[in-house]
Design a protein around this motif. Structure first.
Motif, PDB file in Angstrom:
ATOM      1  N   UNK A  98       1.103   0.444 -11.202  1.00  0.00           N
ATOM      2  CA  UNK A  98       0.493   1.054 -10.020  1.00  0.00           C
ATOM      3  C   UNK A  98       0.029   2.471 -10.307  1.00  0.00           C
ATOM      4  N   UNK A  99       0.687   3.130 -11.267  1.00  0.00           N
ATOM      5  CA  UNK A  99       0.322   4.494 -11.632  1.00  0.00           C
ATOM      6  C   UNK A  99      -0.431   4.530 -12.957  1.00  0.00           C
ATOM      7  N   UNK A 100      -0.919   3.370 -13.418  1.00  0.00           N
ATOM      8  CA  UNK A 100      -1.688   3.319 -14.649  1.00  0.00           C
ATOM      9  C   UNK A 100      -0.872   3.412 -15.910  1.00  0.00           C
ATOM     10  N   UNK A 101       0.391   3.056 -15.860  1.00  0.00           N
ATOM     11  CA  UNK A 101       1.268   3.090 -17.025  1.00  0.00           C
ATOM     12  C   UNK A 101       1.496   1.674 -17.511  1.00  0.00           C
ATOM     13  N   UNK A 119       0.832  -1.202   0.000  1.00  0.00           N
ATOM     14  CA  UNK A 119       0.000   0.000   0.000  1.00  0.00           C
ATOM     15  C   UNK A 119       0.869   1.257   0.000  1.00  0.00           C
ATOM     16  N   UNK A 120       1.899   1.281   0.862  1.00  0.00           N
ATOM     17  CA  UNK A 120       2.797   2.438   0.909  1.00  0.00           C
ATOM     18  C   UNK A 120       3.577   2.566  -0.393  1.00  0.00           C
ATOM     19  N   UNK A 121       3.988   1.438  -0.962  1.00  0.00           N
ATOM     20  CA  UNK A 121       4.715   1.460  -2.232  1.00  0.00           C
ATOM     21  C   UNK A 121       3.850   2.055  -3.335  1.00  0.00           C
ATOM     22  N   UNK A 122       2.613   1.603  -3.414  1.00  0.00           N
ATOM     23  CA  UNK A 122       1.708   2.137  -4.433  1.00  0.00           C
ATOM     24  C   UNK A 122       1.479   3.627  -4.232  1.00  0.00           C
ATOM     25  N   UNK A 123       1.297   4.033  -2.978  1.00  0.00           N
ATOM     26  CA  UNK A 123       1.047   5.444  -2.688  1.00  0.00           C
ATOM     27  C   UNK A 123       2.226   6.316  -3.108  1.00  0.00           C
ATOM     28  N   UNK A 124       3.450   5.877  -2.806  1.00  0.00           N
ATOM     29  CA  UNK A 124       4.632   6.656  -3.158  1.00  0.00           C
ATOM     30  C   UNK A 124       4.840   6.707  -4.670  1.00  0.00           C
ATOM     31  N   UNK A 125       4.630   5.595  -5.347  1.00  0.00           N
ATOM     32  CA  UNK A 125       4.800   5.555  -6.802  1.00  0.00           C
ATOM     33  C   UNK A 125       3.803   6.483  -7.477  1.00  0.00           C
ATOM     34  N   UNK A 126       2.543   6.406  -7.073  1.00  0.00           N
ATOM     35  CA  UNK A 126       1.497   7.233  -7.684  1.00  0.00           C
ATOM     36  C   UNK A 126       1.787   8.715  -7.481  1.00  0.00           C
ATOM     37  N   UNK A 127       2.159   9.095  -6.241  1.00  0.00           N
ATOM     38  CA  UNK A 127       2.431  10.509  -5.954  1.00  0.00           C
ATOM     39  C   UNK A 127       3.630  11.014  -6.756  1.00  0.00           C
ATOM     40  N   UNK A 128       4.666  10.197  -6.829  1.00  0.00           N
ATOM     41  CA  UNK A 128       5.864  10.608  -7.582  1.00  0.00           C
ATOM     42  C   UNK A 128       5.550  10.748  -9.070  1.00  0.00           C
ATOM     43  N   UNK A 129       4.832   9.793  -9.647  1.00  0.00           N
ATOM     44  CA  UNK A 129       4.503   9.831 -11.075  1.00  0.00           C
ATOM     45  C   UNK A 129       3.621  11.030 -11.386  1.00  0.00           C
ATOM     46  N   UNK A 130       2.668  11.333 -10.522  1.00  0.00           N
ATOM     47  CA  UNK A 130       1.805  12.498 -10.741  1.00  0.00           C
ATOM     48  C   UNK A 130       2.629  13.784 -10.752  1.00  0.00           C
ATOM     49  N   UNK A 131       3.594  13.877  -9.823  1.00  0.00           N
ATOM     50  CA  UNK A 131       4.463  15.071  -9.823  1.00  0.00           C
ATOM     51  C   UNK A 131       5.309  15.122 -11.095  1.00  0.00           C
ATOM     52  N   UNK A 132       5.873  13.996 -11.488  1.00  0.00           N
ATOM     53  CA  UNK A 132       6.732  13.957 -12.670  1.00  0.00           C
ATOM     54  C   UNK A 132       5.964  14.338 -13.932  1.00  0.00           C
ATOM     55  N   UNK A 175      10.173  -6.702 -15.840  1.00  0.00           N
ATOM     56  CA  UNK A 175       8.930  -7.110 -15.198  1.00  0.00           C
ATOM     57  C   UNK A 175       8.676  -6.276 -13.945  1.00  0.00           C
ATOM     58  N   UNK A 176       9.735  -6.035 -13.163  1.00  0.00           N
ATOM     59  CA  UNK A 176       9.572  -5.243 -11.949  1.00  0.00           C
ATOM     60  C   UNK A 176       9.218  -3.798 -12.269  1.00  0.00           C
ATOM     61  N   UNK A 177       9.829  -3.246 -13.314  1.00  0.00           N
ATOM     62  CA  UNK A 177       9.494  -1.882 -13.721  1.00  0.00           C
ATOM     63  C   UNK A 177       8.037  -1.800 -14.174  1.00  0.00           C
ATOM     64  N   UNK A 178       7.602  -2.782 -14.947  1.00  0.00           N
ATOM     65  CA  UNK A 178       6.205  -2.810 -15.401  1.00  0.00           C
ATOM     66  C   UNK A 178       5.249  -2.915 -14.228  1.00  0.00           C
ATOM     67  N   UNK A 179       5.654  -3.632 -13.193  1.00  0.00           N
ATOM     68  CA  UNK A 179       4.792  -3.778 -12.026  1.00  0.00           C
ATOM     69  C   UNK A 179       4.631  -2.461 -11.300  1.00  0.00           C
ATOM     70  N   UNK A 233      17.072  13.986 -16.539  1.00  0.00           N
ATOM     71  CA  UNK A 233      16.741  13.741 -17.933  1.00  0.00           C
ATOM     72  C   UNK A 233      15.985  12.432 -18.091  1.00  0.00           C
ATOM     73  N   UNK A 234      15.265  12.288 -19.198  1.00  0.00           N
ATOM     74  CA  UNK A 234      14.541  11.049 -19.458  1.00  0.00           C
ATOM     75  C   UNK A 234      13.075  11.128 -19.069  1.00  0.00           C
ATOM     76  N   UNK A 235      12.343  10.052 -19.348  1.00  0.00           N
ATOM     77  CA  UNK A 235      10.916   9.966 -19.072  1.00  0.00           C
ATOM     78  C   UNK A 235      10.672   9.355 -17.701  1.00  0.00           C
ATOM     79  N   UNK A 236       9.427   9.423 -17.255  1.00  0.00           N
ATOM     80  CA  UNK A 236       9.089   8.837 -15.957  1.00  0.00           C
ATOM     81  C   UNK A 236       9.261   7.321 -15.980  1.00  0.00           C
ATOM     82  N   UNK A 237       8.990   6.711 -17.144  1.00  0.00           N
ATOM     83  CA  UNK A 237       9.205   5.263 -17.259  1.00  0.00           C
ATOM     84  C   UNK A 237      10.687   4.928 -17.083  1.00  0.00           C
TER      85      UNK A 237
END
Length: 447
Positions: free
Chosen positions: A367-370, A288-301, A359-363, A328-332
């Motif tokens: 979480x952020x809908x990417x 849950x904390x991992x998903x929350x941090x990923x989503x917040x970071x991606x939204x900021x990026x 696979x881990x990156x895709x996972x 530099x680079x994309x959020x992905x």
């Protein structure tokens, strides 16, 4: 005309500024910062021991007068010719032969005390060398002193192979001639502010006075760059873990001791690296904390014009900002960078060991809908440090043992089912039907 004076104990065929088989002179941006804070208009200064040309030049340009003491005759001649300050005086020889009634507002020995003597000096205990310097301070004088830590994070990162290969300057000396072993012993010898120096005295880049995470991250970066080859442990994580344990200063590769009234500017920002938050969530399997941090970071990026990876972005509350230059680079690509750094550090993960980074990156991205396209060439990333590699091997062996045990259990269950009466009856009842079906297929093929 040269202004170099021989005081005795000088080394004629030797250079600390241009060493052939010894360590270079003290230098680095942290040394410059400390000198800038300590130097005051009208100061009389003594610089004892080898320092980089830029440090000599900075002091000579601001001080009222500057005396320089080095043990190397070629270095003394070079400094006397290149430093054109009218009140610069260069002395060549050992500290124990340096006799003068002069006192100084500021004494700078950022290289330490060991290279203030040559082989002609049988022994000069570290404490005696310190006393000789402090005796030359004016009543309100200041001392900037460097000291190497004999047991630092370097012992955990790199095997000390070079210790078995003595350099030209490693002539026999008594044990007491070196700096005290340990921060407690150093503080007992000299009273003042103590700062940790990373990655070393000869390239002092980061000055730390506490275990604040962002200060630790700056120190961890320079240590990681300096130890890019095979290591015992991941350099970056060793420094960060030392900071988490409150040992960032105690385990520093070297120290600066500041005696007297010197105030350093406090430029350290507050907050926490996004990478540390993500790793903390991974360590405790907090999805849950991992998903929350990923989503917040991606939204900021996605909404900012700047570009920063998790190891280069500070989060304080709900606000984000860069920690250093843009990545530099994309959020992905930034998520992929985090996965790589996590795998290289051997950090705990809630998924099977040795996972494919794609696979881990895709996972994480999901979480952020990417949605990421699968890679056609899976990459294997191994931990950087030998200790983390062994831990990963142990985890893989444990997972393999559990998988083998489950396979044996499943095979036993299947064998038990096959030997049961219901299974045999069902098999006997269905077997004639299978025979009839096979024969019908043969007849149909012939037609």
């Amino acid at each position: 005309m040269t202004r170099s004076n021989l005081v005795g104990g000088e080394m004629l065929n030797w250079s600390d500024l241009h060493p052939a088989d010894s360590r270079p002179a003290a230098s680095g941006s942290a040394a410059t910062t400390l000198l800038t804070a300590a130097l005051k208009p009208g100061d009389t200064v003594l610089m004892a021991g080898p320092h980089s040309h830029s440090l000599y030049a900075d002091v000579a340009a601001q001080a009222e007068s500057i005396d320089i003491l080095v043990r190397s005759a070629p270095d003394a001649e070079e400094l006397a010719e290149t430093l054109t300050h009218a009140k610069t005086q260069v002395y060549c020889g050992s500290l124990d032969r340096f006799e003068s009634d002069e006192t100084y507002d500021l004494i700078v020995a950022l290289d330490g005390l060991e290279r203030l003597v040559g082989p002609d000096t049988a022994a000069l205990p570290w404490s005696d060398a310190l006393s000789k310097l402090t005796a030359r301070l004016t009543p309100n004088g200041r001392l900037l002193l460097g000291a190497t830590n004999s047991f630092s994070v370097n012992r955990m990162i790199q095997p000390d192979i070079t210790a078995a290969l003595p350099r030209d300057e490693d002539w026999g000396r008594t044990v007491g001639d070196s700096a005290p072993a340990g921060l407690k012993a150093l503080r007992a010898e000299v009273r003042g502010q103590v700062f940790g120096v990373y990655p070393s005295l000869i390239e002092a880049e980061v000055l730390v006075g506490d275990s604040e995470q962002l200060t630790a991250a700056a120190a961890a970066r320079v240590v990681a760059v300096r130890n890019s080859g095979p290591t015992l442990m991941d350099p970056y994580r060793v420094v960060m873990d030392a900071a988490a344990a409150g040992l960032l200063v105690e385990l520093a590769p070297a120290w600066y001791v500041v005696v007297g009234d010197v105030e350093l500017p406090d430029e350290t920002p507050t907050g926490e690296l996004v990478e540390e938050r993500l790793l903390n969530a991974l360590r405790v399997d907090d999805q849950l904390a991992l998903r929350r941090e990923v989503v917040a970071y991606v939204e900021w990026a996605r909404t900012t014009s700047t570009s920063g990876a998790p190891d280069n972005v500070i989060v304080a509350g709900t606000s984000y900002r860069l920690f250093g230059a843009e990545s530099g680079g994309t959020v992905e690509e930034h998520l992929a960078r985090f996965v790589r750094r996590a795998l290289e550090s051997g950090a705990r993960q809630p998924w099977p060991a040795g996972g494919d980074p794609e696979v881990l990156t895709a996972r994480l991205a999901s979480m952020a809908g990417i949605t990421l396209s699968p890679s056609t060439s899976p990459e294997v990333i191994r931990p950087l440090g030998s200790a983390e590699q062994l831990a990963t091997v142990a985890r893989l062996a444990d997972e393999l043992a559990h998988a083998s045990a489950r396979a044996i259990l499943f095979q036993g269950t299947i064998n038990g089912i096959r030997k049961s009466v219901p299974y045999r009856l069902g098999h006997a009842m269905l077997n004639p039907a299978r025979v009839v079906r096979r024969r019908l297929k043969r007849v149909l093929r012939r037609r």
